[in-house]
Design a protein around this motif. Structure first.
Motif, PDB file in Angstrom:
ATOM      1  N   ASN A  38       6.674  -7.279  -2.095  1.00 40.48           N
ATOM      2  CA  ASN A  38       6.579  -8.868  -1.676  1.00 40.48           C
ATOM      3  C   ASN A  38       5.676  -9.283  -0.549  1.00 40.48           C
ATOM      4  O   ASN A  38       4.921 -10.265  -0.708  1.00 40.48           O
ATOM      5  N   PHE A  39       5.865  -8.391   0.065  1.00 39.64           N
ATOM      6  CA  PHE A  39       4.902  -8.515   1.459  1.00 39.64           C
ATOM      7  C   PHE A  39       3.558  -8.660   1.359  1.00 39.64           C
ATOM      8  O   PHE A  39       2.810  -9.561   1.597  1.00 39.64           O
ATOM      9  N   ASN A  40       2.996  -7.679   0.229  1.00 36.53           N
ATOM     10  CA  ASN A  40       1.749  -7.553  -0.078  1.00 36.53           C
ATOM     11  C   ASN A  40       1.033  -8.522  -0.772  1.00 36.53           C
ATOM     12  O   ASN A  40       0.292  -9.160  -0.637  1.00 36.53           O
ATOM     13  N   ARG A  41       2.074  -9.226  -1.791  1.00 34.59           N
ATOM     14  CA  ARG A  41       1.620 -10.287  -2.575  1.00 34.59           C
ATOM     15  C   ARG A  41       1.725 -11.510  -1.856  1.00 34.59           C
ATOM     16  O   ARG A  41       0.507 -12.317  -2.086  1.00 34.59           O
ATOM     17  N   GLN A  42       2.441 -11.622  -0.868  1.00 38.32           N
ATOM     18  CA  GLN A  42       2.534 -12.860  -0.214  1.00 38.32           C
ATOM     19  C   GLN A  42       1.200 -13.005   0.963  1.00 38.32           C
ATOM     20  O   GLN A  42       0.714 -13.919   1.071  1.00 38.32           O
ATOM     21  N   PHE A  43       0.994 -11.792   1.546  1.00 37.15           N
ATOM     22  CA  PHE A  43      -0.093 -11.625   2.396  1.00 37.15           C
ATOM     23  C   PHE A  43      -1.353 -12.004   1.825  1.00 37.15           C
ATOM     24  O   PHE A  43      -2.257 -12.519   2.208  1.00 37.15           O
ATOM     25  N   GLU A  48      -1.815 -13.918  -0.955  1.00 36.27           N
ATOM     26  CA  GLU A  48      -1.613 -15.088  -1.458  1.00 36.27           C
ATOM     27  C   GLU A  48      -2.191 -15.982  -0.091  1.00 36.27           C
ATOM     28  O   GLU A  48      -2.679 -17.132  -0.543  1.00 36.27           O
ATOM     29  N   ILE A  49      -1.864 -15.504   0.993  1.00 32.88           N
ATOM     30  CA  ILE A  49      -2.188 -16.402   2.184  1.00 32.88           C
ATOM     31  C   ILE A  49      -3.617 -16.124   2.613  1.00 32.88           C
ATOM     32  O   ILE A  49      -4.360 -17.079   3.118  1.00 32.88           O
ATOM     33  N   LYS A  50      -3.932 -14.855   2.677  1.00 30.61           N
ATOM     34  CA  LYS A  50      -5.336 -14.263   3.339  1.00 30.61           C
ATOM     35  C   LYS A  50      -6.188 -13.829   2.429  1.00 30.61           C
ATOM     36  O   LYS A  50      -7.566 -13.768   2.553  1.00 30.61           O
ATOM     37  N   ASN A  51      -5.975 -14.251   0.964  1.00 33.27           N
ATOM     38  CA  ASN A  51      -6.813 -13.723   0.095  1.00 33.27           C
ATOM     39  C   ASN A  51      -7.376 -12.458  -0.035  1.00 33.27           C
ATOM     40  O   ASN A  51      -8.258 -11.785  -0.702  1.00 33.27           O
ATOM     41  N   VAL A  52      -6.581 -11.226   0.811  1.00 30.40           N
ATOM     42  CA  VAL A  52      -7.006  -9.795   0.944  1.00 30.40           C
ATOM     43  C   VAL A  52      -5.737  -9.397   1.058  1.00 30.40           C
ATOM     44  O   VAL A  52      -4.767  -9.726   1.609  1.00 30.40           O
ATOM     45  N   THR A  53      -5.624  -7.879   0.844  1.00 34.17           N
ATOM     46  CA  THR A  53      -4.349  -7.239   0.884  1.00 34.17           C
ATOM     47  C   THR A  53      -4.436  -6.876   2.506  1.00 34.17           C
ATOM     48  O   THR A  53      -5.427  -6.956   3.428  1.00 34.17           O
ATOM     49  N   PRO A  54      -3.085  -6.396   3.130  1.00 32.79           N
ATOM     50  CA  PRO A  54      -2.875  -6.276   4.513  1.00 32.79           C
ATOM     51  C   PRO A  54      -3.983  -5.191   4.918  1.00 32.79           C
ATOM     52  O   PRO A  54      -4.549  -4.917   5.749  1.00 32.79           O
ATOM     53  N   SER A  55      -4.231  -3.799   3.827  1.00 31.25           N
ATOM     54  CA  SER A  55      -5.106  -2.742   4.487  1.00 31.25           C
ATOM     55  C   SER A  55      -6.436  -3.325   4.302  1.00 31.25           C
ATOM     56  O   SER A  55      -7.126  -2.687   5.397  1.00 31.25           O
ATOM     57  N   ALA A  56      -6.858  -4.212   3.464  1.00 39.45           N
ATOM     58  CA  ALA A  56      -8.312  -4.704   3.604  1.00 39.45           C
ATOM     59  C   ALA A  56      -8.528  -5.429   4.529  1.00 39.45           C
ATOM     60  O   ALA A  56      -9.524  -5.685   5.407  1.00 39.45           O
ATOM     61  N   TYR A  57      -7.591  -6.533   5.099  1.00 36.92           N
ATOM     62  CA  TYR A  57      -7.501  -7.245   6.391  1.00 36.92           C
ATOM     63  C   TYR A  57      -7.656  -6.336   7.305  1.00 36.92           C
ATOM     64  O   TYR A  57      -8.715  -6.650   8.161  1.00 36.92           O
ATOM     65  N   ARG A  58      -6.881  -5.388   7.564  1.00 34.17           N
ATOM     66  CA  ARG A  58      -7.029  -4.510   8.738  1.00 34.17           C
ATOM     67  C   ARG A  58      -8.452  -3.695   8.779  1.00 34.17           C
ATOM     68  O   ARG A  58      -9.096  -3.592   9.948  1.00 34.17           O
ATOM     69  N   ALA A  59      -8.925  -3.300   7.639  1.00 29.72           N
ATOM     70  CA  ALA A  59     -10.144  -2.575   7.588  1.00 29.72           C
ATOM     71  C   ALA A  59     -11.430  -3.452   7.920  1.00 29.72           C
ATOM     72  O   ALA A  59     -12.242  -3.193   8.642  1.00 29.72           O
ATOM     73  N   GLU A  60     -11.257  -4.665   7.838  1.00 23.64           N
ATOM     74  CA  GLU A  60     -12.205  -6.026   8.168  1.00 23.64           C
ATOM     75  C   GLU A  60     -12.132  -6.127   9.630  1.00 23.64           C
ATOM     76  O   GLU A  60     -13.177  -6.056  10.229  1.00 23.64           O
ATOM     77  N   ILE A  61     -10.980  -5.941  10.334  1.00 25.16           N
ATOM     78  CA  ILE A  61     -11.103  -6.137  11.607  1.00 25.16           C
ATOM     79  C   ILE A  61     -11.901  -4.980  12.360  1.00 25.16           C
ATOM     80  O   ILE A  61     -12.693  -5.345  13.348  1.00 25.16           O
TER      81      ILE A  61
END
Length: 279
Positions: A256-261, A263-276
């Motif tokens: 649920n966390f991955n899905r909602q993340f 939905e809001i950020k258009n990337v997965t949490p792991s991809a968001y971290r990698a981009e940082i």
């Protein structure tokens, strides 16, 4: 608790506010003011609510907030020290014709959008020093630098519009302010909209309508955005696993966390971290 219509004191012999505020004066709840505002974050980090936008703020961020757009910069924790340069100006200081000159048309167009913006200044040498210089500038220089800053912001930066809708309604009883405070305090818990509606002394259906009227979004979306904004802050810590983070954000399962993340950020949490860490 009533919502605040903020009025910062203007310095003598100055037509607009240009000051540095720090904790505890930085901590102003959900509020608005007729003045347009430029905010440069000098210290601290946390969650920014600007109109219908919920996201992060951190040291070095530069925001522009239009007239009467409600906002709240909530620091990440009570112990954190925050410091911000605040520039507030009423469009009326320019009179009815000054900004209509061809040379200033972009400034007028920008101000008239009356939205919240994140200002991208990475390629704009000199913008931040000018914003900081406004705090101590006096006389003609004070007004001249403001025009230079507005010209740079309105014509040569890649601004990100944060707000989708302008919020004209304002909660006279302070219920929204109370609900936001409650949500910030308890978002890690299993909050149910029925409980929040009861706290507001409304039926669930009336509360849903009331909250959306005042914030242009549903309460469930607001809660989701607060949780995801917190997750974004935690993802910057390389020592935390995603499997740890979702628990800290009020989620009961990682799917649920991955899905909602996403939905809001258009990337997965792991991809968001990698981009940082790619930047």
């Amino acid at each position: 608790m009533k919502p605040i219509v903020q009025k910062l004191p203007r310095q003598e012999f100055k037509s607009f506010v240009s000051i540095t505020l720090s904790t505890p004066l930085f901590e102003t709840p959900w509020h608005r003011h007729v003045e347009n505002e430029i905010l440069l974050i000098k210290e601290g980090f946390g969650t920014a609510i600007i109109g219908d936008y919920v996201g992060e703020f951190a040291k070095g961020d530069l925001f522009y907030i239009g007239s009467n757009v409600p906002h709240w910069f909530r620091k990440a924790n009570e112990e954190l020290f925050c410091k911000v340069v605040v520039i507030q100006f009423d469009q009326e200081i320019f009179g009815s014709t000054f900004l209509k000159m061809p040379e200033l048309s972009q400034i007028l167009k920008f101000i008239k959008q009356n939205q919240g913006f994140s200002i991208n200044y990475k390629n704009q040498d000199g913008l931040i020093p000018k914003v900081e210089q406004l705090v101590s500038a006096e006389g003609f220089e004070h007004m001249g630098i403001l025009l230079q800053v507005l010209d740079t912001i309105s014509t040569r930066t890649e601004n990100q519009i944060l707000t989708n809708e302008h919020i004209n309604t304002f909660d006279a009883k302070g219920i929204i302010d109370e609900i936001m405070e409650y949500t910030f305090t308890h978002f890690k818990e299993n909050i149910k909209v029925e409980e929040v509606a009861n706290m507001a002394k409304m039926s669930t259906s009336n509360f849903r309508r009331f909250f959306k009227l005042n914030t242009k979004k549903s309460y469930s979306k607001f809660l989701k955005e607060i949780r995801i904004a917190h997750a974004c802050k935690l993802l910057k810590d390389k020592n935390l696993f995603v499997s740890q983070i979702f628990h800290e954000c009020g989620y009961r399962n990682i799917t649920n966390f991955n899905r909602q993340f996403k939905e809001i950020k258009n990337v997965t949490p792991s991809a968001y971290r990698a981009e940082i860490y790619r930047e």
